[in-house]
Design a protein around this motif. Structure first.
Motif, PDB file in Angstrom:
ATOM      1  N   ASN A  52       0.694  -1.048   0.003  1.00  0.00           N
ATOM      2  CA  ASN A  52       0.027   0.020  -0.040  1.00  0.00           C
ATOM      3  C   ASN A  52       0.812   1.221   0.020  1.00  0.00           C
ATOM      4  N   THR A  53       0.961   1.843  -1.049  1.00  0.00           N
ATOM      5  CA  THR A  53       1.687   3.063  -1.156  1.00  0.00           C
ATOM      6  C   THR A  53       0.913   4.472  -1.451  1.00  0.00           C
ATOM      7  N   GLY A 465      -8.853   0.002  -3.666  1.00  0.00           N
ATOM      8  CA  GLY A 465      -7.487  -0.261  -4.457  1.00  0.00           C
ATOM      9  C   GLY A 465      -7.078  -1.424  -4.147  1.00  0.00           C
ATOM     10  N   PRO A 466      -5.827  -1.808  -4.683  1.00  0.00           N
ATOM     11  CA  PRO A 466      -5.081  -3.163  -4.417  1.00  0.00           C
ATOM     12  C   PRO A 466      -4.432  -3.152  -3.044  1.00  0.00           C
ATOM     13  N   GLY A 467      -4.085  -1.929  -2.586  1.00  0.00           N
ATOM     14  CA  GLY A 467      -3.564  -1.852  -1.468  1.00  0.00           C
ATOM     15  C   GLY A 467      -4.519  -2.314  -0.001  1.00  0.00           C
ATOM     16  N   LEU A 468      -5.476  -2.348  -0.278  1.00  0.00           N
ATOM     17  CA  LEU A 468      -6.509  -2.512   0.826  1.00  0.00           C
ATOM     18  C   LEU A 468      -6.898  -3.950   1.207  1.00  0.00           C
ATOM     19  N   ILE A 469      -7.212  -4.167   2.689  1.00  0.00           N
ATOM     20  CA  ILE A 469      -7.557  -5.602   3.040  1.00  0.00           C
ATOM     21  C   ILE A 469      -8.929  -5.765   3.556  1.00  0.00           C
ATOM     22  N   ASN A 492       2.957   0.656   4.453  1.00  0.00           N
ATOM     23  CA  ASN A 492       3.893  -0.420   4.161  1.00  0.00           C
ATOM     24  C   ASN A 492       5.060  -0.209   5.289  1.00  0.00           C
ATOM     25  N   GLY A 493       5.364  -1.183   6.161  1.00  0.00           N
ATOM     26  CA  GLY A 493       6.327  -1.467   7.036  1.00  0.00           C
ATOM     27  C   GLY A 493       5.931  -1.308   8.368  1.00  0.00           C
ATOM     28  N   THR A 494       4.601  -1.032   8.414  1.00  0.00           N
ATOM     29  CA  THR A 494       3.883  -0.833   9.750  1.00  0.00           C
ATOM     30  C   THR A 494       3.106  -2.102  10.091  1.00  0.00           C
ATOM     31  N   THR A 508       0.151   5.409  12.787  1.00  0.00           N
ATOM     32  CA  THR A 508      -0.316   6.630  11.995  1.00  0.00           C
ATOM     33  C   THR A 508      -0.321   6.433  10.238  1.00  0.00           C
ATOM     34  N   GLY A 509      -1.057   6.983   9.564  1.00  0.00           N
ATOM     35  CA  GLY A 509      -0.945   6.738   8.185  1.00  0.00           C
ATOM     36  C   GLY A 509      -2.170   5.852   7.643  1.00  0.00           C
ATOM     37  N   SER A 510      -2.685   4.994   8.905  1.00  0.00           N
ATOM     38  CA  SER A 510      -3.875   4.150   8.610  1.00  0.00           C
ATOM     39  C   SER A 510      -5.190   4.542   8.193  1.00  0.00           C
ATOM     40  N   VAL A 511      -6.034   4.135   7.244  1.00  0.00           N
ATOM     41  CA  VAL A 511      -7.051   4.400   6.682  1.00  0.00           C
ATOM     42  C   VAL A 511      -8.183   3.235   6.784  1.00  0.00           C
TER      43      VAL A 511
END
Length: 748
Positions: A52-53, A465-469, A492-494, A508-511
């Motif tokens: 997820n970028t 989007g492709p980065g979502l779970i 990424n990396g968290t 932080t940065g999560s959605v």
């Protein structure tokens, strides 16, 4: 308190108890989706964690004044703090009032980790009542404190009825504590109910003591206290406590009688005599925090509204501020006779819809030096939403408001330091200072279109989007019949950590993304973001099928969709339910995610916890899902009715009705709380019985018809629950809870 504490607020009031009976022409609720097939043991639903970028929370929007909220005295913990102040002539110490009865004292050193001796501990010398909005509610140092050592306290005492007490104490030798033997009761006032007590006290620049009392409680001011000047409820009082007698009446009070200069109003509000000479102004619902401008002497007050408006008033001698004929700037619809015969109500200098919050906390006119842009501006907040505003003189005799910060703080009070700097008191136990920020402010990185957020599929923003779970919950929240889809996105990396109570803590940065459909049509997408400063905020996108995109709804609104009203919430309204006490994310917890889901990306059905562990999302070991708690879907028959009913309460109510929650009740409706520990089963209601009689209980074992809980979730008026975000009854939920309560043989 904040009726926020709604009513308090109340916050405050009490948020999120459910839904109500709909009429025969209400649209049918969307049926719940069929449950997924059982998972295959040992199978993980996804092959790997997606990269997820793009779906990453940006910095929080800022306003034109660059300010920060700085946690101060972080080494100290407070129990439901309601006030913060310094003594006249002494900037070396702070005093913090706790609702539970203690006044904590500590040095004015942000690094301090120790308390000085308690100034006073009321439970040791009084019958302090802390139920509902009661407790230690106010404290005022006499202007001549340095010479006379006098301190005045305001609290509520146990009794039928609850009684508000204003008492004077004298500081002990050495000045470290109050002499408990010096207590002199100044004034007593019996309350009708256990909310809307007000209780704030301040000395004015004239040296008189001002006391703010609410209308006595319940809803709609049932005894017309605020418009009746022959009792002291719903009023601002003004008395002179400098005489040898408990108090005298200033001769310029509106109802001072020179023929009977020593007359005093009785403690019993039904002992109707003449107009109460203590009254300075009236027509108030629940004045929650008032203060004098240290430069102009003006008296600013926040008055908590009922179901529509929150208001800020400039209090004038002899002013009638309208409640319950008016709520804020609009008619309230009261049938009280005085509402048709009284004219000349004093309107608020500002009021706001409860889309911005639900329980105002009055603050101060800023007279500090750290933030020059705020000098002369009145600052106030909302206990429920955490929003902080300023009022700016518009040059035409009025004021305009500007949102300064959208915080995660349940602001129960403000503090003003000797140097004029302003602090916010968090009911959850923290103290914060307003400080000058960097930059010029005024940025808003939240895109106007959903397609620009980076969270949805390029070319088709109706799909993730492709980065979502993908994820789902065991017990879904009632959303007026809407079907929902859910996804989460991590930078990424968290990774996510899991607290001891099972709540997830996101980096932080999560959605978090949630989509809503009515009758199969996509109507809304909500993004809950954890911004770079660690705060959470929600953003709502209304779907426009003509452009195949979601459009950001800035301030919230209600739209007619088919035959029902639908709320697109503002950021402030999102905060009402996504409380800090409940961890903000609500559905992201062990017991909600401990179930299977069929993953669209692979077609495999698997346990969500096992999958999140398997792809490296959870940094905290959680153990075997088979041994972990799990909620039950309230709408699917099979599990025991007690599990389904308690799951419904946990999802729809417990985000607010739990220890430390932003409500005036002390209920704990979490799933894991034993029924006899919820403070609801066989407990008498403290906020009105809704016409069910003296036998009413919040939960009446064996009798849903006498249960106020069922009555509240079965209506959508000012007495209904939840107080916002729902316009239709969850009839299945009402039937479920009614049947569960009917089957209870007791509270064990």
């Amino acid at each position: 308190m904040r009726s926020r504490i709604r009513t308090a607020l109340l916050i405050l009031a009490a948020v999120a108890l459910g839904a109500c009976h709909s009429s025969s022409d209400d649209p049918p609720a969307s049926p719940p989706p069929p449950p997924p097939p059982p998972p295959t043991p040992g199978v993980v639903g996804l092959d790997a964690r997606p990269s997820n970028t793009t779906c990453i929370a940006p910095p929080r929007p800022t306003t034109t004044v660059a300010i920060n909220l700085v946690r101060e005295f972080a080494g100290l913990a407070f129990d439901q703090p309601l006030g913060m102040m310094q003594a006249p002539g002494d900037a070396s110490r702070w005093f913090v009032l706790e609702k539970t009865g203690r006044v904590r004292v500590f040095a004015d050193n942000p690094a301090t980790t120790t308390f000085l001796p308690d100034f006073i501990n009321l439970p040791s010398i009084t019958n302090l009542s802390t139920v509902s909005e009661g407790g230690l509610l106010g404290m005022a140092f006499h202007p001549n404190y340095q010479s006379n050592g006098r301190v005045f306290l305001s609290w509520t005492d146990v009794g039928a009825p609850m009684t508000s007490i204003i008492a004077r104490f004298t500081v002990s030798v050495g000045g470290q504590t109050l002499d408990t033997g010096s207590r002199t009761d100044i004034l007593r006032l019996e309350q009708d109910f256990e909310n809307h007590n007000g209780g704030d006290i301040k000395f004015g620049p004239d040296g008189r003591l001002y006391i703010g009392f609410g209308d006595g409680g319940s809803g709609d001011d049932p005894f017309n206290r605020a418009q009746e000047t022959r009792n002291m409820l719903g009023d601002m009082l003004r008395i002179d406590v400098n005489a040898s007698a408990p108090y005298t009446i200033p001769s310029d009070n509106p109802f001072f009688d020179p023929l009977v200069p020593n007359a005093r109003c009785p403690a019993d509000p039904d002992a109707l005599l003449d107009d109460c000479p203590e009254i300075y102004a009236w027509g108030l619902r629940n004045p929650w925090r008032f203060n004098f401008d240290r430069t102009t002497g003006e008296l600013w007050l926040g008055d908590v509204g009922q179901g529509t408006r929150e208001e800020i008033d400039l209090i004038e001698r002899g002013g009638n501020y309208g409640w319950d004929c008016r709520e804020g700037s609009i008619p309230h619809g009261s049938t009280a006779p005085t509402c048709t015969t009284t004219t000349g109500f004093v309107g608020p200098v500002h009021d706001y819809q409860q889309s911005g919050g639900a329980s105002v906390t009055g603050g101060f006119v800023y007279r500090g030096s750290d933030i020059p842009e705020l000098v002369g501006n009145y600052l106030f907040a909302d206990f429920i939403s955490g929003r902080l505003w300023r009022l700016v003189d518009n040059g035409s005799g009025g004021y305009t408001s500007e949102l300064l910060l959208d915080t995660t703080v349940n602001v129960s009070s403000f503090g003003e330091a000797a140097d004029g700097e302003i602090y916010l008191v968090d009911f959850n136990g923290g103290l914060y200072r307003l400080a000058r920020g960097t930059g010029t402010g005024g940025t808003n990185p939240i895109p106007d279109r959903l397609s620009a957020t980076g969270c949805m599929l390029s070319g088709d923003p109706s799909r993730p989007g492709p980065g979502l779970i993908q994820y789902s919950v065991q017990a879904p929240f009632w959303s007026d019949g809407a079907a929902k889809e859910r996804w989460l996105a991590l930078p990424n990396g968290t990774s996510v950590t899991v607290a001891a109570d099972g709540d997830f803590t996101f980096p932080t940065g999560s959605v978090l993304v949630k989509q809503f459909r009515l009758a199969g049509a996509l109507i809304e997408t909500r993004l809950l973001m954890r911004h770079t400063d660690g705060s959470w905020a929600g953003y709502s996108y209304e779907w426009d099928t003509a452009i195949n995109d979601g459009v950001l709804v800035d301030s919230g609104k209600i739209e007619r969709i088919g035959s029902q009203d639908w709320l697109y919430p503002s950021t402030g309204q999102c905060d009402v339910c996504h409380t800090a006490t409940a961890g903000r994310t609500l559905g992201l917890e062990i017991q909600q995610l401990n179930g299977s889901v069929t993953y669209a990306a692979t077609g495999r059905t698997a346990n969500q916890l096992a999958t999140l562990v398997g792809i490296g999302v959870l940094a905290t070991p959680v153990g075997n899902p088979a041994t972990l708690p799990s909620l039950s879907d309230p709408y699917v028959a099979g599990p025991a009715i007690v599990a389904r009913a308690r799951s419904w309460l946990h999802t729809n109510c417990a985000q607010c009705h739990r220890p430390g929650g932003p409500t005036p009740s002390n209920m704990d409706l979490r799933f894991a709380t034993a029924l006899n520990q919820t403070n609801a089963c066989d407990f008498s209601p403290t906020l009105g019985n809704l016409g069910l009689g003296t036998s009413a209980r919040i939960i009446a074992p064996g009798n849903g018809d006498l249960s106020v809980l069922v009555a509240r979730i079965s209506r959508r008026d000012v007495n209904g629950m939840p107080p916002l975000a729902s316009h239709l009854v969850d009839t299945a939920g009402v039937t479920l809870l009614d049947g569960w309560i009917d089957g209870l043989a007791g509270c064990l």
